[in-house]
Motif scaffolding. Sequence first.
Motif, PDB file in Angstrom:
ATOM      1  N   GLY A  62     -34.812 -33.160  21.542  1.00 21.65           N
ATOM      2  CA  GLY A  62     -33.852 -34.033  20.895  1.00 21.65           C
ATOM      3  C   GLY A  62     -32.419 -33.884  21.366  1.00 21.65           C
ATOM      4  O   GLY A  62     -31.544 -34.639  20.932  1.00 21.65           O
ATOM      5  N   THR A  63     -32.140 -32.924  22.261  1.00 19.51           N
ATOM      6  CA  THR A  63     -30.775 -32.783  22.779  1.00 19.51           C
ATOM      7  C   THR A  63     -30.385 -34.047  23.539  1.00 19.51           C
ATOM      8  O   THR A  63     -31.169 -34.585  24.324  1.00 19.51           O
ATOM      9  CB  THR A  63     -30.674 -31.568  23.713  1.00 19.51           C
ATOM     10  N   THR A  64     -29.163 -34.537  23.314  1.00 17.59           N
ATOM     11  CA  THR A  64     -28.743 -35.806  23.912  1.00 17.59           C
ATOM     12  C   THR A  64     -27.470 -35.637  24.729  1.00 17.59           C
ATOM     13  O   THR A  64     -26.685 -34.712  24.529  1.00 17.59           O
ATOM     14  CB  THR A  64     -28.490 -36.870  22.827  1.00 17.59           C
ATOM     15  N   TYR A  65     -27.291 -36.563  25.653  1.00 10.78           N
ATOM     16  CA  TYR A  65     -26.062 -36.645  26.448  1.00 10.78           C
ATOM     17  C   TYR A  65     -25.816 -38.114  26.769  1.00 10.78           C
ATOM     18  O   TYR A  65     -26.711 -38.815  27.260  1.00 10.78           O
ATOM     19  CB  TYR A  65     -26.186 -35.834  27.732  1.00 10.78           C
ATOM     20  N   ILE A  66     -24.619 -38.605  26.463  1.00 12.82           N
ATOM     21  CA  ILE A  66     -24.263 -39.993  26.767  1.00 12.82           C
ATOM     22  C   ILE A  66     -23.793 -40.047  28.218  1.00 12.82           C
ATOM     23  O   ILE A  66     -22.698 -39.596  28.560  1.00 12.82           O
ATOM     24  CB  ILE A  66     -23.173 -40.516  25.816  1.00 12.82           C
ATOM     25  N   ALA A  67     -24.648 -40.575  29.081  1.00 12.17           N
ATOM     26  CA  ALA A  67     -24.340 -40.632  30.506  1.00 12.17           C
ATOM     27  C   ALA A  67     -23.360 -41.749  30.842  1.00 12.17           C
ATOM     28  O   ALA A  67     -22.590 -41.642  31.798  1.00 12.17           O
ATOM     29  CB  ALA A  67     -25.628 -40.807  31.312  1.00 12.17           C
ATOM     30  N   ALA A  68     -23.386 -42.832  30.085  1.00 13.35           N
ATOM     31  CA  ALA A  68     -22.444 -43.942  30.285  1.00 13.35           C
ATOM     32  C   ALA A  68     -22.192 -44.589  28.935  1.00 13.35           C
ATOM     33  O   ALA A  68     -23.137 -44.900  28.203  1.00 13.35           O
ATOM     34  CB  ALA A  68     -22.995 -44.961  31.277  1.00 13.35           C
ATOM     35  N   GLU A  69     -20.919 -44.781  28.609  1.00 15.94           N
ATOM     36  CA  GLU A  69     -20.544 -45.302  27.295  1.00 15.94           C
ATOM     37  C   GLU A  69     -20.333 -46.803  27.339  1.00 15.94           C
ATOM     38  O   GLU A  69     -19.681 -47.331  28.254  1.00 15.94           O
ATOM     39  CB  GLU A  69     -19.274 -44.615  26.809  1.00 15.94           C
ATOM     40  N   GLY A  70     -20.903 -47.487  26.356  1.00 14.06           N
ATOM     41  CA  GLY A  70     -20.776 -48.944  26.293  1.00 14.06           C
ATOM     42  C   GLY A  70     -19.349 -49.394  26.048  1.00 14.06           C
ATOM     43  O   GLY A  70     -18.557 -48.711  25.403  1.00 14.06           O
ATOM     44  N   GLY A  71     -19.019 -50.566  26.565  1.00  9.48           N
ATOM     45  CA  GLY A  71     -17.675 -51.109  26.399  1.00  9.48           C
ATOM     46  C   GLY A  71     -17.435 -51.651  24.999  1.00  9.48           C
ATOM     47  O   GLY A  71     -18.362 -52.105  24.315  1.00  9.48           O
ATOM     48  N   ARG A  72     -16.195 -51.598  24.554  1.00 15.75           N
ATOM     49  CA  ARG A  72     -15.840 -52.131  23.243  1.00 15.75           C
ATOM     50  C   ARG A  72     -15.856 -53.654  23.275  1.00 15.75           C
ATOM     51  O   ARG A  72     -15.523 -54.283  24.267  1.00 15.75           O
ATOM     52  CB  ARG A  72     -14.454 -51.662  22.829  1.00 15.75           C
ATOM     53  N   GLY A  73     -16.221 -54.225  22.133  1.00 17.18           N
ATOM     54  CA  GLY A  73     -16.149 -55.672  22.019  1.00 17.18           C
ATOM     55  C   GLY A  73     -14.721 -56.131  21.794  1.00 17.18           C
ATOM     56  O   GLY A  73     -13.911 -55.430  21.182  1.00 17.18           O
ATOM     57  N   GLY A  74     -14.393 -57.322  22.297  1.00 19.27           N
ATOM     58  CA  GLY A  74     -13.051 -57.858  22.105  1.00 19.27           C
ATOM     59  C   GLY A  74     -12.871 -58.405  20.699  1.00 19.27           C
ATOM     60  O   GLY A  74     -13.816 -58.897  20.078  1.00 19.27           O
ATOM     61  N   LEU A  75     -11.650 -58.316  20.195  1.00 16.52           N
ATOM     62  CA  LEU A  75     -11.352 -58.849  18.864  1.00 16.52           C
ATOM     63  C   LEU A  75     -11.205 -60.360  18.918  1.00 16.52           C
ATOM     64  O   LEU A  75     -10.605 -60.916  19.842  1.00 16.52           O
ATOM     65  CB  LEU A  75     -10.065 -58.235  18.321  1.00 16.52           C
ATOM     66  N   GLY A  76     -11.749 -61.035  17.908  1.00 15.62           N
ATOM     67  CA  GLY A  76     -11.536 -62.460  17.775  1.00 15.62           C
ATOM     68  C   GLY A  76     -10.175 -62.749  17.158  1.00 15.62           C
ATOM     69  O   GLY A  76      -9.492 -61.850  16.653  1.00 15.62           O
ATOM     70  N   ASN A  77      -9.790 -64.036  17.158  1.00 19.18           N
ATOM     71  CA  ASN A  77      -8.439 -64.335  16.653  1.00 19.18           C
ATOM     72  C   ASN A  77      -8.333 -64.140  15.142  1.00 19.18           C
ATOM     73  O   ASN A  77      -7.245 -63.967  14.612  1.00 19.18           O
ATOM     74  CB  ASN A  77      -7.992 -65.731  17.060  1.00 19.18           C
TER      75      ASN A  77
END
Length: 478
Positions: free
Chosen positions: A112-127
Amino acid sequence: MTTFVDRVELHVAAGSGGHGCASVHREKFKPLGGPDGGNGGRGGDVILVVDQSVTTLLDYHHSPHRKATSGRPGEGGNRSGKDGQDLILPVPDGTVVQDKDGNVLADLVGQGTTYIAAEGGRGGLGNAALSSARRKAPGFALLGVPGGTQDIVLELKTVADVALVGYPSAGKSSLISVLSAAKPKIADYPFTTLVPNLGVVTAGSTVYTIADVPGLIPGASQGKGLGLEFLRHVERCEVLVHVLDTATLESDRDPVSDLDIIEEELNQYGGLGNRPRLVVLNKIDVPDGRDLAEMVRPDLEARGYQVFAISAVAHMGLKELSFALAELVAQARAAKPKEEATRIVIRPKAVDDAGFTVTREDDGLYRVRGEKPERWVRQTDFSNDEAVGYLADRLARLGIEASLMKAGARTGDGVAIGPEENAVVFDWEPTVMAGAEMLGRRGEDHRFDAPRPASQRRRDKQAERDESDQEYDDFKPF
């Protein structure tokens, strides 16, 4: 066909964030009901997870490119986009994650040990999320941030308590087959073992794992034979067992010289000097083998080794050996420091940390580096003047304009935001006030205003004077 792979190069890419939506609510008799653009969804991460059922990196050898899904864009009606799905990559217990330069990024041991190899991009804010008392009708939204990418090397180091080392055809595979339920390939020619074999042994109340490491030869630590490929599988083992052939047909070999050569290779590889060792003299079922074992045993014991004369084929001396190994494993486990509870380490930023740097390069270009300004640039739609002005406001509030002036920048000087290979370059035009203040109140549309009592107008005016535009992170938690 390759069936066992313990080292691969993996190219991972996280999902990109979805773009925010710029939308205005409309309904009958109310054509301008206010901004209602939803936020973009977050991109999926690429996560390595230890799975005990996985024993090889073969899947990644055949498919080295892995990508998570991206977030969906926001929509009108305050509908946020769907988040991208994380990509879970199961890896064997004992996998070491390195970058291409050999720097260790993570050592994955334990189910169960984990490592985030690549982090997802943040979503853009709507108006809708960008609107405020001072910016009531934003005509723009923020773009999603591209997902992270990384080239990593996965290297498997077998997790076992005991490692059997020795020359090819010394009887290591035969020994592990009779001590445990493992069924390695056994034959009377060298290098029959091409992959490490693991077996589980029970001796009294102690249960331990034993690994049969492929045969070593002189020069293994420099890459000869299969040694360099598999010496790393010895690193995690707590006890080393020298399996010596007392019935070899090669005239230039004997158990003592074999032991010296293997010890030299282990020393050359490094990091194994403090492991407890014992010696197994195998094949005493052969008359000449028994005689040779009795001859060399006093010499080996004089060196401080615990010596066992056995025959894996005839099942002679195995019980004593298994209990001796259990005792050494128990001692090694008791000597290990107890695992501490997971700790969260908080490293606050320095008081004088501005969050960015401004440097002047040899060609006169001023380069701005920092997590926030670089992310803000990636989120800006440069085809929208209002979005560009919003970026200018944010950069000015962060203090970049003041830092450029302090660094000696003048009107028309080139300014680059971001790394050399992916930067936004523009000619600098210093201003006393940036963006919204110069244009009046950007984002306001008086068509949204309805008649208000004088007391409400006074409260709104006070709120406008007191409010300071919040940073991106304050608009929406991630």
